[in-house]
Design a protein around this motif. Structure first.
Motif, PDB file in Angstrom:
ATOM      1  N   GLY A 187       0.801  -1.234   0.000  1.00 41.29           N
ATOM      2  CA  GLY A 187       0.000   0.000   0.000  1.00 41.29           C
ATOM      3  C   GLY A 187       0.826   1.272   0.000  1.00 41.29           C
TER       4      GLY A 187
ATOM      5  N   GLY B  61       2.025   3.357  -6.069  1.00 37.78           N
ATOM      6  CA  GLY B  61       1.131   3.004  -7.183  1.00 37.78           C
ATOM      7  C   GLY B  61      -0.323   2.819  -6.789  1.00 37.78           C
TER       8      GLY B  61
ATOM      9  N   SER C 163       5.918  -5.975   6.205  1.00 36.99           N
ATOM     10  CA  SER C 163       5.688  -7.409   6.024  1.00 36.99           C
ATOM     11  C   SER C 163       5.937  -7.773   4.557  1.00 36.99           C
ATOM     12  CB  SER C 163       4.238  -7.749   6.405  1.00 36.99           C
ATOM     13  OG  SER C 163       4.025  -9.129   6.349  1.00 36.99           O
TER      14      SER C 163
ATOM     15  N   THR D 299      -5.149  -8.667 -10.512  1.00 28.63           N
ATOM     16  CA  THR D 299      -4.462  -9.382 -11.593  1.00 28.63           C
ATOM     17  C   THR D 299      -4.056  -8.337 -12.637  1.00 28.63           C
ATOM     18  OG1 THR D 299      -6.433  -9.991 -12.871  1.00 28.63           O
ATOM     19  CG2 THR D 299      -5.764 -11.489 -11.090  1.00 28.63           C
ATOM     20  N   SER D 300      -4.182  -8.656 -13.896  1.00 24.41           N
ATOM     21  CA  SER D 300      -3.643  -7.752 -14.916  1.00 24.41           C
ATOM     22  C   SER D 300      -4.222  -8.126 -16.283  1.00 24.41           C
ATOM     23  CB  SER D 300      -2.118  -7.923 -14.944  1.00 24.41           C
ATOM     24  OG  SER D 300      -1.572  -7.359 -16.104  1.00 24.41           O
TER      25      SER D 300
ATOM     26  N   ALA E 132      -2.251  -1.511 -18.060  1.00 24.07           N
ATOM     27  CA  ALA E 132      -0.987  -0.806 -17.808  1.00 24.07           C
ATOM     28  C   ALA E 132      -1.284   0.615 -17.326  1.00 24.07           C
ATOM     29  CB  ALA E 132      -0.159  -0.775 -19.078  1.00 24.07           C
ATOM     30  N   ALA E 133      -0.594   1.027 -16.280  1.00 18.54           N
ATOM     31  CA  ALA E 133      -0.882   2.330 -15.682  1.00 18.54           C
ATOM     32  C   ALA E 133       0.408   3.015 -15.249  1.00 18.54           C
ATOM     33  CB  ALA E 133      -1.811   2.142 -14.480  1.00 18.54           C
TER      34      ALA E 133
ATOM     35  N   PRO F 122       5.252   3.298 -10.403  1.00 20.92           N
ATOM     36  CA  PRO F 122       6.687   2.967 -10.435  1.00 20.92           C
ATOM     37  C   PRO F 122       6.982   1.584 -11.023  1.00 20.92           C
ATOM     38  CG  PRO F 122       6.128   4.039  -8.376  1.00 20.92           C
ATOM     39  CD  PRO F 122       4.824   3.797  -9.082  1.00 20.92           C
TER      40      PRO F 122
HETATM   41  N1  LIG Z   1       1.153  -0.614 -12.959  1.00 19.30           N
HETATM   42  C1  LIG Z   1       0.644  -1.393 -13.880  1.00 19.30           C
HETATM   43  O1  LIG Z   1       0.746  -1.114 -15.085  1.00 19.30           O
HETATM   44  C2  LIG Z   1      -0.090  -2.649 -13.487  1.00 19.30           C
HETATM   45  C3  LIG Z   1      -0.928  -3.243 -14.436  1.00 19.30           C
HETATM   46  C4  LIG Z   1      -1.624  -4.388 -14.089  1.00 19.30           C
HETATM   47  C5  LIG Z   1      -1.503  -4.919 -12.813  1.00 19.30           C
HETATM   48  N2  LIG Z   1      -0.676  -4.329 -11.909  1.00 19.30           N
HETATM   49  C6  LIG Z   1      -0.589  -4.926 -10.584  1.00 19.30           C
HETATM   50  O2  LIG Z   1      -1.014  -3.987  -9.636  1.00 19.30           O
HETATM   51  C7  LIG Z   1      -0.376  -4.235  -8.385  1.00 19.30           C
HETATM   52  C8  LIG Z   1       0.251  -2.960  -7.876  1.00 19.30           C
HETATM   53  O3  LIG Z   1       1.232  -2.547  -8.820  1.00 19.30           O
HETATM   54  P1  LIG Z   1       1.786  -1.060  -8.903  1.00 19.30           P
HETATM   55  O4  LIG Z   1       1.888  -0.748 -10.334  1.00 19.30           O
HETATM   56  O5  LIG Z   1       1.016  -0.191  -8.000  1.00 19.30           O
HETATM   57  O6  LIG Z   1       3.278  -1.322  -8.374  1.00 19.30           O
HETATM   58  P2  LIG Z   1       4.291  -0.404  -7.523  1.00 19.30           P
HETATM   59  O7  LIG Z   1       3.989   1.021  -7.695  1.00 19.30           O
HETATM   60  O8  LIG Z   1       5.637  -0.935  -7.873  1.00 19.30           O
HETATM   61  O9  LIG Z   1       3.918  -0.803  -6.006  1.00 19.30           O
HETATM   62  C9  LIG Z   1       4.111  -2.109  -5.532  1.00 19.30           C
HETATM   63  C10 LIG Z   1       3.793  -2.144  -4.049  1.00 19.30           C
HETATM   64  O10 LIG Z   1       3.937  -3.508  -3.617  1.00 19.30           O
HETATM   65  C11 LIG Z   1       4.872  -3.553  -2.532  1.00 19.30           C
HETATM   66  N3  LIG Z   1       5.547  -4.840  -2.588  1.00 19.30           N
HETATM   67  C12 LIG Z   1       6.303  -5.362  -3.579  1.00 19.30           C
HETATM   68  N4  LIG Z   1       6.765  -6.568  -3.240  1.00 19.30           N
HETATM   69  C13 LIG Z   1       6.263  -6.835  -2.004  1.00 19.30           C
HETATM   70  C14 LIG Z   1       6.391  -7.918  -1.094  1.00 19.30           C
HETATM   71  N5  LIG Z   1       7.147  -8.980  -1.386  1.00 19.30           N
HETATM   72  N6  LIG Z   1       5.740  -7.849   0.079  1.00 19.30           N
HETATM   73  C15 LIG Z   1       4.983  -6.778   0.398  1.00 19.30           C
HETATM   74  N7  LIG Z   1       4.845  -5.712  -0.399  1.00 19.30           N
HETATM   75  C16 LIG Z   1       5.474  -5.740  -1.585  1.00 19.30           C
HETATM   76  C17 LIG Z   1       5.784  -2.344  -2.744  1.00 19.30           C
HETATM   77  O11 LIG Z   1       6.428  -1.915  -1.549  1.00 19.30           O
HETATM   78  P3  LIG Z   1       7.902  -2.471  -1.105  1.00 19.30           P
HETATM   79  O12 LIG Z   1       8.756  -2.445  -2.332  1.00 19.30           O
HETATM   80  O13 LIG Z   1       8.335  -1.571  -0.026  1.00 19.30           O
HETATM   81  O14 LIG Z   1       7.660  -3.864  -0.603  1.00 19.30           O
HETATM   82  C18 LIG Z   1       4.768  -1.312  -3.211  1.00 19.30           C
HETATM   83  O15 LIG Z   1       4.073  -0.786  -2.107  1.00 19.30           O
HETATM   84  C19 LIG Z   1       0.632  -5.359  -8.651  1.00 19.30           C
HETATM   85  O16 LIG Z   1       0.068  -6.593  -8.278  1.00 19.30           O
HETATM   86  C20 LIG Z   1       0.812  -5.306 -10.151  1.00 19.30           C
HETATM   87  O17 LIG Z   1       1.203  -6.525 -10.674  1.00 19.30           O
HETATM   88  C21 LIG Z   1       0.026  -3.192 -12.215  1.00 19.30           C
END
Ligand SMILES: NC(=O)c1ccc[n+]([C@@H]2O[C@H](COP(=O)([O-])OP(=O)(O)OC[C@H]3O[C@@H](n4cnc5c(N)ncnc54)[C@H](OP(=O)(O)O)[C@@H]3O)[C@@H](O)[C@H]2O)c1
Length: 256
Positions: free
Chosen positions: A13, A16, A57, A138-139, A184-185, A188
């Motif tokens: 949380g 992103g 965690s 998911t995605s 895709a959004a 980071p």
């Molecule tokens: N952005 C996109 O284009 C996109 C598209 C489709 C789906 N998604 C999905 O949406 C979700 C969120 O993605 P986002 O784009 O918001 O990514 P993000 O900005 O990279 O954020 C990821 C978050 O997950 C945490 N995290 C990563 N590994 C972790 C672990 N092992 N344990 C606990 N926390 C963890 C990170 O914090 P720490 O690094 O401090 O742990 C961060 O808070 C993901 O499941 C991603 O696959 C993203």
């Protein structure tokens, strides 16, 4: 579901989508608990949103999940919703022999085993709540592979399949099972893909989360914001064409 006065745990949380869910769910009057690995990012989140509750965690560590469960349900016995959002996406060249056998499955531990273990751990507690809910993020890449991220796509397809089975198995409980099929959004997570993804195609995270929250409020069990809707249809009508489009960055990777 009513998205007011819930107690909601969001994995990942601090950045992103997770950070945006935190903001919007707090604004609606919910108690929000977030996790992440990096304490600095957790502290920053707390500074930005003083009402949020933070727990360090790692979702890929089963022992950490057990400890998180004990702490969270002791402090927040009304916890009724889990959002499995934490995720990682890497570009992986499968010809690269420097990637060891533990490293190659990192996304599986975080994106697939993580949510499955979180649900297994929290399910008995959620079943006791009047209005329980689980949302797995998911995605669009669960629908069509993105070959430069082969493990990521496999985890999201796997999580989608698991989510459908979970929904069927929980049909006689008070728990609603949602899937957010995110396109895709701008987050980071996509920074590493700046040369592979057209920045114009990226959705704003706040818009995406607003649509997800509307979907939850309307009990839409599968939520497809923005272009995810198109991917859903095109993955059925023209899967080969879309796979070809998403395969384009592979040549650059193989030649680098
Ligand atoms: N952005 C996109 O284009 C996109 C598209 C489709 C789906 N998604 C999905 O949406 C979700 C969120 O993605 P986002 O784009 O918001 O990514 P993000 O900005 O990279 O954020 C990821 C978050 O997950 C945490 N995290 C990563 N590994 C972790 C672990 N092992 N344990 C606990 N926390 C963890 C990170 O914090 P720490 O690094 O401090 O742990 C961060 O808070 C993901 O499941 C991603 O696959 C993203």
């Amino acid at each position: 579901m009513n998205l007011k006065n819930n107690t909601i745990l969001i994995t990942g949380g601090t950045s992103g989508f997770g950070l945006e869910f935190t903001k919007q769910l707090l604004d609606l009057g919910n108690t929000v608990i977030v996790t992440g690995r990096n304490q600095d990012k957790l502290d920053q989140t707390k500074k930005q949103f003083p009402k949020v509750n933070i727990f360090q965690s790692d979702v890929s560590d089963p022992k950490a999940i057990k400890e998180l469960f004990q702490k969270v349900v002791t402090q927040f016995p009304n916890l009724n919703m889990l959002i499995n959002n934490a995720g990682e996406m890497r570009k992986i060249n499968l010809h690269d022999t420097s990637i060891d056998l533990e490293n190659i499955t990192k996304e599986i531990d975080i994106n697939l085993s993580g949510p499955i273990r979180m649900i297994q751990q929290f399910l008995p507690h959620l079943k006791k709540q009047k209005n329980g809910a689980i949302m797995n993020v998911t995605s669009g890449l669960a629908l069509i592979p993105f070959p430069i991220s082969p493990i990521y796509g496999a985890t999201k397809s796997g999580l989608r399949s698991y989510t459908k089975s979970l929904r069927v198995q929980l049909k006689n409980t008070n728990i609603k099972v949602f899937e957010l099929v995110a396109p895709a959004a701008k987050t980071p997570l996509n920074d590493k893909f700046a040369n592979d993804v057209d920045p114009k195609s990226l959705m704003e995270a706040d818009k995406l989360v607003t649509i997800a929250i509307k979907g939850l409020e309307n009990d839409k069990l599968e939520i497809y914001p923005g272009i995810a809707n198109v991917l859903k249809i095109m993955s059925r009508l023209a899967p080969a064409f879309f796979l070809k489009q998403l395969s384009k960055p592979v040549d650059k990777m193989l030649n680098s």
